[in-house]
Design an enzyme around this catalytic site. Structure first.
Site, PDB file in Angstrom:
ATOM      1  N   GLY A 167       2.939  -6.298  10.932  1.00 42.83           N
ATOM      2  CA  GLY A 167       3.058  -5.655  12.031  1.00 42.83           C
ATOM      3  C   GLY A 167       2.085  -4.370  12.084  1.00 42.83           C
ATOM      4  NE  ARG A 168       4.582  -0.855  15.617  1.00 37.90           N
ATOM      5  CZ  ARG A 168       5.444  -0.972  16.368  1.00 37.90           C
ATOM      6  NH1 ARG A 168       5.113  -0.809  17.730  1.00 37.90           N
ATOM      7  NH2 ARG A 168       6.911  -1.234  16.074  1.00 37.90           N
ATOM      8  CB  ILE A 169       3.405  -0.370   8.813  1.00 34.79           C
ATOM      9  CG1 ILE A 169       3.997   0.540   9.731  1.00 34.79           C
ATOM     10  CG2 ILE A 169       2.854   0.122   7.236  1.00 34.79           C
ATOM     11  CD1 ILE A 169       5.360   0.914   9.267  1.00 34.79           C
ATOM     12  NE  ARG A 189       9.749 -11.680  12.021  1.00 34.30           N
ATOM     13  CZ  ARG A 189      10.248 -10.541  12.653  1.00 34.30           C
ATOM     14  NH1 ARG A 189      11.422 -10.717  12.901  1.00 34.30           N
ATOM     15  NH2 ARG A 189       9.678  -9.301  12.925  1.00 34.30           N
ATOM     16  CB  ILE A 248       5.935   0.805   1.802  1.00 35.75           C
ATOM     17  CG1 ILE A 248       4.832  -0.236   2.496  1.00 35.75           C
ATOM     18  CG2 ILE A 248       5.070   1.307   0.596  1.00 35.75           C
ATOM     19  CD1 ILE A 248       3.918   0.249   3.305  1.00 35.75           C
ATOM     20  NE  ARG A 250      15.006   0.439   6.453  1.00 31.61           N
ATOM     21  CZ  ARG A 250      13.821   1.130   6.691  1.00 31.61           C
ATOM     22  NH1 ARG A 250      12.923   1.572   5.834  1.00 31.61           N
ATOM     23  NH2 ARG A 250      14.174   2.079   8.048  1.00 31.61           N
ATOM     24  CD  GLU A 279      16.460   3.413   0.288  1.00 34.65           C
ATOM     25  OE1 GLU A 279      15.548   2.907  -0.305  1.00 34.65           O
ATOM     26  OE2 GLU A 279      16.283   4.517   1.223  1.00 34.65           O
ATOM     27  CG  HIS A 297      13.039   5.555   2.208  1.00 32.06           C
ATOM     28  ND1 HIS A 297      13.988   4.824   2.613  1.00 32.06           N
ATOM     29  CD2 HIS A 297      11.848   5.471   3.147  1.00 32.06           C
ATOM     30  CE1 HIS A 297      13.953   4.219   3.717  1.00 32.06           C
ATOM     31  NE2 HIS A 297      12.454   4.605   4.182  1.00 32.06           N
ATOM     32  CB  ILE A 298       8.254  10.043   0.304  1.00 28.15           C
ATOM     33  CG1 ILE A 298       7.717   9.453  -0.952  1.00 28.15           C
ATOM     34  CG2 ILE A 298       9.468  10.874  -0.340  1.00 28.15           C
ATOM     35  CD1 ILE A 298       6.930  10.321  -1.938  1.00 28.15           C
TER      36      ILE A 298
HETATM   37  C1  8YV Z   1      12.395   7.088   7.579  1.00 28.18           C
HETATM   38  C2  8YV Z   1      11.456   4.799   7.274  1.00 28.18           C
HETATM   39  O1  8YV Z   1      12.237   8.288   7.331  1.00 28.18           O
HETATM   40  O2  8YV Z   1      11.016   4.872   9.734  1.00 28.18           O
HETATM   41  C3  8YV Z   1      11.492   4.033   8.998  1.00 28.18           C
HETATM   42  O3  8YV Z   1      11.667   2.879   9.058  1.00 28.18           O
HETATM   43  O4  8YV Z   1      11.713   3.877   6.673  1.00 28.18           O
HETATM   44  C4  8YV Z   1      11.205   6.092   7.271  1.00 28.18           C
HETATM   45  O5  8YV Z   1      10.257   6.510   8.218  1.00 28.18           O
HETATM   46  C5  8YV Z   1      13.756   6.602   7.356  1.00 28.18           C
HETATM   47  O6  8YV Z   1      14.070   5.362   7.584  1.00 28.18           O
HETATM   48  C6  8YV Z   1      14.712   7.447   7.439  1.00 28.18           C
HETATM   49  O7  8YV Z   1      15.426   7.447   8.850  1.00 28.18           O
END
Ligand code: 8YV
Length: 338
Positions: A167-169, A189, A248, A250, A279, A297-298
């Site tokens: 996707g975008r990222i 997908r 990065i 989930r 987490e 998760h940063i």
């Molecule tokens: C969020 C992330 O900070 O945007 C997302 O999907 O994983 C993070 O940027 C996190 O989900 C908290 O809501």
């Protein structure tokens, strides 16, 4: 939980919930137009507390830590919008939210580059053993420069990067890889358009081929029941013993226990993880290992981007409550122009 003061004017204002701490200036701005129940203490609400807080508000700003489902919405008779401060929305039961007639929104685009930058930072730290090296220095173990007895890593330049989730990222990560002279392969997908593939210089391959041939694997796919344990024992066994794995996306996309075993037995070289199953708990087996880089998760955590995420969530909320279509509406079928 705090309720904004000035109850006299509050009497005419619509009530909203801000379920987690946000930037004080953003909160102050919201308080000009809304009676705000806010959680600046940042303690995560229990499902029961969340259900109670959602009862009686017309809008809510939430994050990935708040599960919005039929139970949470059971008493939310006035609720018009739940605005996630996150691009991923696996914390939303979208069919249940839609059935309740509530608009659901997320925060795409504003975090794409920041998250892709971080994916690359984690990849570099992992492949070049940066955190492990720092721990080694701090432990007083660095007594001499050495050709062979220094932490030897894996190169990025000239290697093959495999991206799962384009996707975008994912595309942002691919574009960064070009600057490093990496060959990019991807699995998604659905295949990208020819123009998008060209822009990323990326070739589409099966998941199996990607795992077998990539020197570095980066996961950037959304979490769903279908993507649960996309990387488990079987997939890890396909990877090269010299390969790195970066998550990065989930927690839950990787079977963390199977990953710890692969890292311990060195059937893969190293991993970099920003997200974890369950987490903020981290599997204790991972904590024992030095060939894994851990981050809390940063990926989207720069001040500029977190402010942009909050602002977009507020734009979504204001639009919905003002009878306009929110800019990043997930369940368009709920929107009725007023
Ligand atoms: C969020 C992330 O900070 O945007 C997302 O999907 O994983 C993070 O940027 C996190 O989900 C908290 O809501």
């Amino acid at each position: 939980m705090n309720t904004s003061t000035n109850t006299q004017t509050n009497a005419q204002k619509p009530k909203i919930l801000v379920a987690r701490a946000i930037f004080p200036e953003a909160l102050a701005k919201l308080e000009e137009s809304f009676e705000v129940r806010s959680n600046q203490a940042d303690q995560i609400l229990t499902p029961e507390e969340l259900k109670k807080e959602l009862a009686g508000v017309v809008g809510a700003l939430v994050t990935g830590s708040e599960r919005i489902d039929a139970q949470a919405l059971a008493q939310a008779k006035d609720l018009k919008i739940v605005a996630n401060i996150s691009v991923g929305y696996n914390n939303f039961d979208v069919p249940a939210i839609t059935t309740a007639g509530v608009m659901a929104t997320n925060t795409p685009d504003v975090l794409t580059d920041t998250t892709a930058d971080f994916g690359f930072a984690l990849l570099m730290a992992t492949a070049r053993r940066i955190t492990e090296s720092e721990h080694w220095i701090r432990a007083g173990k660095w007594d001499k420069w050495s050709i062979v007895n220094n932490p030897l890593g894996m190169d990025l330049h000239g290697s093959t990067l495999g991206i799962i989730g384009m996707g975008r990222i994912g595309q942002g990560v691919a574009k960064r890889a070009l600057g490093f002279g990496m060959k990019v392969i991807y699995h998604n997908r659905s295949r990208l358009s020819e123009a998008d593939e060209k822009a990323c210089a990326a070739s589409y391959v099966s998941k199996e081929e990607l795992l077998r041939t990539a020197d570095h694997v980066v996961l950037v796919l959304p979490y769903s029941a279908q993507s649960h344990h996309t990387i488990g024992e079987k997939e890890l066994a396909l990877m090269k013993p010299t390969a790195t794995l970066i998550n990065i996306a989930r927690g839950g996309i990787v079977d963390d226990l199977a990953l710890a075993k692969a890292l311990r037995e060195k059937t893969i070289f190293a991993a970099g993880l920003d997200v974890f199953e369950g987490e903020p708990s981290v599997n204790p087996e991972l904590l024992k290992l030095s060939n894994v880089v851990l981050a809390p998760h940063i990926a989207s955590a720069t001040e500029k981007t977190r402010r942009a995420m909050v602002d977009l969530a507020i734009d979504n909320l204001r639009a919905a409550l003002g009878g306009k279509k929110p800019p990043s509406l997930i369940n368009a079928e709920v929107f009725k122009a007023e």
